[in-house]
Write an enzyme that holds these catalytic residues in place. Sequence first.
Site, mmCIF file in Angstrom:
data_model
loop_
_atom_site.group_PDB
_atom_site.id
_atom_site.type_symbol
_atom_site.label_atom_id
_atom_site.label_comp_id
_atom_site.label_asym_id
_atom_site.label_seq_id
_atom_site.Cartn_x
_atom_site.Cartn_y
_atom_site.Cartn_z
ATOM 1 N N GLU A 40 -3.495 -8.059 -41.044
ATOM 2 C CA GLU A 40 -3.823 -8.106 -42.072
ATOM 3 C C GLU A 40 -5.171 -8.749 -42.326
ATOM 4 O O GLU A 40 -6.172 -8.889 -43.207
ATOM 5 C CB GLU A 40 -3.398 -8.204 -43.063
ATOM 6 C CG GLU A 40 -2.561 -6.735 -43.598
ATOM 7 C CD GLU A 40 -2.491 -5.340 -43.485
ATOM 8 O OE1 GLU A 40 -3.866 -5.539 -44.051
ATOM 9 O OE2 GLU A 40 -1.720 -4.631 -42.954
ATOM 10 N N ASP A 161 -4.689 2.463 -40.474
ATOM 11 C CA ASP A 161 -4.453 2.606 -42.182
ATOM 12 C C ASP A 161 -6.084 3.280 -41.867
ATOM 13 O O ASP A 161 -6.363 3.407 -43.073
ATOM 14 C CB ASP A 161 -3.797 2.042 -42.407
ATOM 15 C CG ASP A 161 -3.231 3.353 -43.629
ATOM 16 O OD1 ASP A 161 -3.204 4.173 -43.390
ATOM 17 O OD2 ASP A 161 -3.037 2.002 -44.670
ATOM 18 N N ASN A 166 -8.637 3.873 -47.681
ATOM 19 C CA ASN A 166 -9.147 2.556 -47.462
ATOM 20 C C ASN A 166 -10.515 2.346 -46.847
ATOM 21 O O ASN A 166 -11.347 1.112 -46.134
ATOM 22 C CB ASN A 166 -8.383 2.151 -46.181
ATOM 23 C CG ASN A 166 -7.360 1.914 -46.658
ATOM 24 O OD1 ASN A 166 -6.487 1.745 -47.898
ATOM 25 N ND2 ASN A 166 -6.363 2.075 -45.582
#
Length: 177
Positions: A40, A161, A166
């Site tokens: 991340e 993702d 997002n």
Amino acid sequence: DNGSSLSEHSINQESVGIKVMFNYGVESNAAAIEAAMERELVPVVVPSDRQDSHHLCGSHVKKKRLPPHPNIARLYGYFVDQLPLLDAAHCMYPMALPPRLHEEGFGRNSTMFIVMKRYDCSLADYLQEYGPCGTREGVLLLLQLVTGIQHMQKHLIAHRDLKSDNILLDDTRTDSP
């Protein structure tokens, strides 16, 4: 370790947001959480003396860093701390809360928080509020998305993702987000 030092960056406090990374399975200590959630942190702004490597759990590991790009969210740093009970948490994400905050929660007490540029809304929120985009606006949004993805691909990084929740929009301009 409080991650990338925030004092080294010129940040306007009004333009900063904190992203909570829900922790369901990693023990509540900073090293374990950092190791589990390191992917991340790829676009985190890192001081030049820490650009090529990072110590995690006592081992020297090479980490990819993504150079800044106008169509990729700016991440200024991160920290690990106890998950607080935020307003509406019981309604919005009860299962992510640790049992100390919600008796039916599955979350852990500690988690990672990412300090990032604050955005106005996600693409999903934008489309829900304003409806389908016109041709010009849709092409501009698609172009921004594709150039961001191309930048990541050039640096051998995959998003993993990609979805409308997002894709974050800065809706402060008058012509289009």
